[in-house]
Design a protein around this motif. Structure first.
Motif, PDB file in Angstrom:
ATOM      1  N   ILE A  39      23.870  -0.998  14.056  1.00 33.00           N
ATOM      2  CA  ILE A  39      24.256   0.037  14.960  1.00 33.00           C
ATOM      3  C   ILE A  39      25.385  -0.435  15.993  1.00 33.00           C
ATOM      4  O   ILE A  39      26.353   0.333  16.184  1.00 33.00           O
ATOM      5  CB  ILE A  39      23.129   0.564  15.840  1.00 33.00           C
ATOM      6  CG1 ILE A  39      22.087   1.145  14.927  1.00 33.00           C
ATOM      7  CG2 ILE A  39      23.424   1.498  17.158  1.00 33.00           C
ATOM      8  CD1 ILE A  39      20.754   1.829  15.603  1.00 33.00           C
ATOM      9  N   VAL A  40      25.352  -1.507  16.369  1.00 33.66           N
ATOM     10  CA  VAL A  40      26.551  -2.377  17.034  1.00 33.66           C
ATOM     11  C   VAL A  40      27.659  -2.410  16.653  1.00 33.66           C
ATOM     12  O   VAL A  40      28.805  -2.223  16.943  1.00 33.66           O
ATOM     13  CB  VAL A  40      25.690  -3.696  17.897  1.00 33.66           C
ATOM     14  CG1 VAL A  40      27.035  -4.549  18.492  1.00 33.66           C
ATOM     15  CG2 VAL A  40      24.601  -3.540  18.737  1.00 33.66           C
ATOM     16  N   LEU A  41      27.571  -2.515  15.119  1.00 33.34           N
ATOM     17  CA  LEU A  41      28.976  -2.744  14.496  1.00 33.34           C
ATOM     18  C   LEU A  41      29.734  -1.497  14.347  1.00 33.34           C
ATOM     19  O   LEU A  41      30.959  -1.370  14.206  1.00 33.34           O
ATOM     20  CB  LEU A  41      28.524  -3.449  12.982  1.00 33.34           C
ATOM     21  CG  LEU A  41      28.331  -4.787  12.982  1.00 33.34           C
ATOM     22  CD1 LEU A  41      27.751  -5.331  11.446  1.00 33.34           C
ATOM     23  CD2 LEU A  41      29.442  -5.857  13.642  1.00 33.34           C
ATOM     24  N   GLY A  65      35.901  -5.471   6.041  1.00 30.44           N
ATOM     25  CA  GLY A  65      34.875  -6.549   6.259  1.00 30.44           C
ATOM     26  C   GLY A  65      33.900  -6.324   7.212  1.00 30.44           C
ATOM     27  O   GLY A  65      32.610  -6.394   6.892  1.00 30.44           O
ATOM     28  N   ILE A  66      34.080  -5.516   8.196  1.00 32.15           N
ATOM     29  CA  ILE A  66      33.086  -5.036   9.118  1.00 32.15           C
ATOM     30  C   ILE A  66      32.180  -3.858   8.566  1.00 32.15           C
ATOM     31  O   ILE A  66      30.944  -4.017   8.471  1.00 32.15           O
ATOM     32  CB  ILE A  66      33.561  -4.227  10.598  1.00 32.15           C
ATOM     33  CG1 ILE A  66      34.328  -5.434  11.250  1.00 32.15           C
ATOM     34  CG2 ILE A  66      32.698  -3.818  11.432  1.00 32.15           C
ATOM     35  CD1 ILE A  66      34.986  -5.112  12.400  1.00 32.15           C
ATOM     36  N   PHE A  67      32.594  -3.057   7.843  1.00 31.21           N
ATOM     37  CA  PHE A  67      31.915  -2.053   7.195  1.00 31.21           C
ATOM     38  C   PHE A  67      31.033  -2.617   6.143  1.00 31.21           C
ATOM     39  O   PHE A  67      29.886  -2.377   5.786  1.00 31.21           O
ATOM     40  CB  PHE A  67      32.847  -0.933   6.584  1.00 31.21           C
ATOM     41  CG  PHE A  67      32.518  -0.012   5.838  1.00 31.21           C
ATOM     42  CD1 PHE A  67      31.629   1.057   6.447  1.00 31.21           C
ATOM     43  CD2 PHE A  67      32.096  -0.070   4.273  1.00 31.21           C
ATOM     44  CE1 PHE A  67      31.034   2.163   5.372  1.00 31.21           C
ATOM     45  CE2 PHE A  67      31.343   0.976   3.386  1.00 31.21           C
ATOM     46  CZ  PHE A  67      30.978   2.012   4.262  1.00 31.21           C
ATOM     47  N   ALA A  71      27.096  -2.628   5.745  1.00 27.43           N
ATOM     48  CA  ALA A  71      26.483  -2.063   4.501  1.00 27.43           C
ATOM     49  C   ALA A  71      25.248  -3.041   4.056  1.00 27.43           C
ATOM     50  O   ALA A  71      24.281  -2.922   3.587  1.00 27.43           O
ATOM     51  CB  ALA A  71      27.501  -1.805   3.352  1.00 27.43           C
ATOM     52  N   VAL A  72      25.835  -4.490   3.972  1.00 29.23           N
ATOM     53  CA  VAL A  72      24.772  -5.429   3.613  1.00 29.23           C
ATOM     54  C   VAL A  72      23.627  -5.634   4.579  1.00 29.23           C
ATOM     55  O   VAL A  72      22.390  -5.522   3.842  1.00 29.23           O
ATOM     56  CB  VAL A  72      25.565  -6.993   3.548  1.00 29.23           C
ATOM     57  CG1 VAL A  72      24.527  -8.077   3.469  1.00 29.23           C
ATOM     58  CG2 VAL A  72      26.712  -6.949   2.396  1.00 29.23           C
ATOM     59  N   THR A  73      23.533  -5.467   5.670  1.00 24.63           N
ATOM     60  CA  THR A  73      22.642  -5.412   6.696  1.00 24.63           C
ATOM     61  C   THR A  73      21.640  -4.132   6.270  1.00 24.63           C
ATOM     62  O   THR A  73      20.365  -4.313   6.300  1.00 24.63           O
ATOM     63  CB  THR A  73      22.737  -5.386   8.118  1.00 24.63           C
ATOM     64  OG1 THR A  73      23.335  -4.004   8.288  1.00 24.63           O
ATOM     65  CG2 THR A  73      23.723  -6.508   8.479  1.00 24.63           C
TER      66      THR A  73
END
Length: 221
Positions: A39-41, A65-67, A71-73
């Protein structure tokens, strides 16, 4: 990517909303921390995506990279919660919110930048929000587990959005278009399938209740 696709398709029962809540589990656990981190990302991703009006390839790569990290989390928070017995009411509520916030912000951001048609964003978001509401509503009548098609849809959406975020040149951009088209088709088909299952489940519940009343009536005669 192929390994992840196999894991997603072979795990059709992974539905955080329908999972039973674990007792005596603190809200601040690893699974929920990953969800909150996602959520913070989301706002960080949006800010990075719009740097230089989205025209800077280095910032676009960072946004990707942030996306991808978010998505991995999404993949691991639910798995950790189920495997370690860390399922909480907070996690069941926050996880779909985090998912929709990430996908929604990416789609809307790409449409604002003029790189993705608004109608595509509208169709996907309408389906995602509508099915989320329907999933909570149908819990009164029974659980509809996440289907393999739904898992494949989620993966296609993530890959398609990721490819759109990347500054792909020329013909490589058509790879993003192809994946987005596949994601859109899967989104619509699985949406109709879920609606059908939801109303079928509700109708079956009513038939079962009517049959139970008939049996009770016969016993009291």
């Amino acid at each position: 990517m192929a390994d992840r696709l196999r894991r997603e398709v072979n795990d059709p029962e992974a539905d955080p909303i329908s999972d039973p809540v674990s007792t005596d589990v603190p809200v601040l656990n690893l699974a929920n921390i990953l969800t909150m981190f996602r959520i913070v990302l989301v706002p960080v991703f949006v800010v990075v995506l719009f740097v230089d009006d989205g025209d800077n390839p280095w910032w676009r790569t960072l946004a990707w990279g942030i996306f991808a990290l978010a998505a991995v989390t999404d993949h691991y928070d639910g798995r950790i919660a189920r495997q370690r017995g860390l399922i909480t009411d907070f996690g069941k509520l926050a996880d779909p919110i985090a998912d929709k916030a990430l996908i929604g912000s990416a789609l809307i951001g790409l449409s604002v930048l003029g790189e993705l048609p608004w109608w595509v964003t509208g169709v996907i978001l309408a389906r995602e929000l509508g099915i989320t509401v329907l999933r909570f509503w149908v819990l009164r009548h029974g659980v509809i587990p996440a289907s393999r098609g739904g898992k494949l849809k989620t993966l296609l959406q993530a890959v398609a959005i990721g490819l759109y975020i990347l500054p792909l040149p020329g013909l490589l951009h058509w790879l993003a278009v192809i994946f987005m088209a596949a994601a859109l088709v899967a989104t619509v088909i699985t949406g109709f399938d879920y609606v059908w299952q939801a109303f079928a489940k509700r109708a079956q519940r009513r038939r079962d209740a009517a049959a139970a009343r008939q049996i009770d009536g016969r016993r009291h005669r």
